[in-house]
Design an enzyme around this catalytic site. Structure first.
Site, mmCIF file in Angstrom:
data_model
loop_
_atom_site.group_PDB
_atom_site.id
_atom_site.type_symbol
_atom_site.label_atom_id
_atom_site.label_comp_id
_atom_site.label_asym_id
_atom_site.label_seq_id
_atom_site.Cartn_x
_atom_site.Cartn_y
_atom_site.Cartn_z
ATOM 1 N N CYS A 1 1.004 -14.220 16.214
ATOM 2 C CA CYS A 1 1.590 -13.060 15.527
ATOM 3 C C CYS A 1 0.501 -12.553 14.603
ATOM 4 C CB CYS A 1 2.834 -13.456 14.738
ATOM 5 S SG CYS A 1 3.467 -12.105 13.722
ATOM 6 N N CYS B 1 2.140 -11.123 11.061
ATOM 7 C CA CYS B 1 2.753 -11.998 10.043
ATOM 8 C C CYS B 1 2.750 -13.424 10.577
ATOM 9 C CB CYS B 1 4.123 -11.509 9.573
ATOM 10 S SG CYS B 1 5.367 -11.171 10.827
ATOM 11 N N SER B 2 3.930 -14.006 10.800
ATOM 12 C CA SER B 2 3.946 -15.394 11.258
ATOM 13 C C SER B 2 5.107 -15.617 12.219
ATOM 14 C CB SER B 2 4.067 -16.343 10.067
ATOM 15 O OG SER B 2 5.270 -16.084 9.362
ATOM 16 N N CYS B 3 5.472 -14.594 12.986
ATOM 17 C CA CYS B 3 6.604 -14.701 13.901
ATOM 18 C C CYS B 3 6.393 -15.870 14.862
ATOM 19 C CB CYS B 3 6.776 -13.404 14.676
ATOM 20 S SG CYS B 3 7.224 -12.025 13.604
#
Lengths: 191, 224
Positions: free
Chosen positions: A92, A95-97
């Site tokens: 991702c 972000c940090s999906c």
């Protein structure tokens, strides 16, 4: 940060926005109930059951829910199957999906700038950082989780795993192999 | 926005350092940071898109120097003050100094398993027919907006191929700013590595990016 977070939690509890008992349940859930063992069960089933693999391809969210894994950050699941021709890697960049319902909380490296910046431009170099060297002929396909779809890599079933039951197979499936940053373990070397 | 979060293709961030036997949390405060962030999200005062925008709106130097849970906490503080739920003197004092503001709901311990298991699906019906279908050649729009978007810079102006229509989903660009969910079709789009990165790219490699319909234009409109 410790004092800062403590202060914030104190304010939120005093104002009644959060229930302290709910905080403990949230932590307990991600510490003990939801983690990469979930995803490993999905992969082991996919390796063992051709009909299940077809259901994963058709509707991964529903097929994963058959095993009891659903919910937050796993609402819209897709699988990406590794083959000798194509290796999949999930990132991702924005972000940090991450597919929490099958892998739990992401590791620090997954959320870090080095991984998020390089995975899309230098995936083969990224794999080398993980000690993974793929044949030159294997194409790399990187999945950038920019929307609400979450990707689970189905690693290749390792040689020597013929005849193993699903519990034994699941022990070969590492978290990193389901992100694409690793390969499934070879039988006899399982942790 | 062209913020610090948009990392794809940047250089100089160094090697990836996987940590053998990495613990789930590296400090007790990280557990609390996770829990209060999730619990406040459940209050319904803002959406996940608003949260993401709060994180990417941190100053770049702060964002890049922070751990991810620190990013979450700094953004949560900003969300709470922006929504009038907590004020800055309270953050400084570490205690509530004013009456609570209204929240839609408070997540109770007994409700946690059900809420997590249900999740928050983001697919919604869409009134319009899909503009694209698998096989169509498209170009990602070269729009640089100051507001929230999930269109990363490294694909803007680049040509790709639709490989899937995922269905219609809440549009983050609208939802992050309280302008409604505005559901629209979301597609899986394949970009060749050479199209994205030029001559130095490894031939045959590709990057799959999920793009809302508003991010795309037919490739034939590309200037000759």
């Amino acid at each position: 940060m410790e004092l800062r977070v403590k202060a914030l939690e104190t304010i939120l509890v005093e104002k009644g926005y959060v229930d302290p008992a709910a905080l403990d349940v949230l932590i307990e859930t991600y510490e003990h109930r939801i983690g990469p063992k979930n995803g490993a069960r999905v992969v082991a089933r996919a390796w063992s059951d051709a009909d299940y693999l077809l259901r994963l391809r058709a509707d991964a969210t529903a097929a994963i829910a058959e095993l009891g894994y659903s919910g937050r950050q796993g609402e819209h699941m897709r699988i990406a199957e590794n083959t000798p021709e194509v290796h999949n890697l999930v990132v991702c960049t924005l972000c940090s999906c991450y597919p929490w319902s099958v892998l739990g909380l992401p590791p620090v490296w997954y959320k870090s700038a080095p991984y998020r910046s390089r995975a899309v431009i230098d995936p083969r170099g990224v794999l080398r950082d993980f000690g993974v060297e793929l044949p030159a002929g294997t194409k790399l396909r990187v999945w950038d989780s920019t929307a609400e779809l979450r990707y689970l890599v189905i690693p290749m079933r390792p040689a020597g795993s013929e005849g193993m039951d699903q519990d034994a197979l699941a022990a070969l499936v590492t978290r990193d192999s389901m992100i694409g940053a690793g390969l499934a373990l070879t039988p006899g070397k399982a942790a | 926005m062209n913020g610090p979060q948009d990392l794809g293709g940047q250089m100089g961030h160094g090697p990836i350092l996987p940590e053998p036997n990495e613990p789930l949390f590296h400090a007790e405060w990280e557990k609390r940071a996770l829990a209060i962030t999730l619990a406040m999200g459940a209050c319904g005062a803002w959406t996940i898109d608003t949260s993401r925008h709060a994180r990417e709106s941190l100053p770049p130097a702060t964002y890049l120097a922070a751990s991810y849970y620190e990013i979450w906490i700094r953004a949560l503080e900003n969300l709470l003050t922006a929504h009038g739920l907590v004020d800055k003197p309270e953050l400084a004092a570490g205690h509530a100094l004013s009456p609570a503001g209204p929240v839609k709901r408070v997540l109770k311990a007994a409700a946690v398993p059900g809420v997590l298991a249900a999740g928050s699906p983001y697919d919604r019906p869409c009134a319009s027919a899909p503009r694209f279908k698998p096989g169509d050649r498209v170009m990602a729009r070269n729009d640089h907006v100051a507001t929230h978007t999930r269109l990363p810079r490294y694909i803007r102006g680049r040509e790709g191929e639709i490989v899937a229509n995922h269905g219609s989903f809440v549009l983050p660009d609208s939802n992050a700013h309280g302008r409604g969910e505005s559901p629209i079709w979301c597609y899986g789009v394949r970009f060749g590595a050479e199209e994205l990165w030029g001559a130095g790219a490894e031939p045959g490699c590709e990057v799959m990016v999920d793009c809302w319909e508003t991010y795309l234009t037919p490739a034939r409109e590309r200037a000759a």
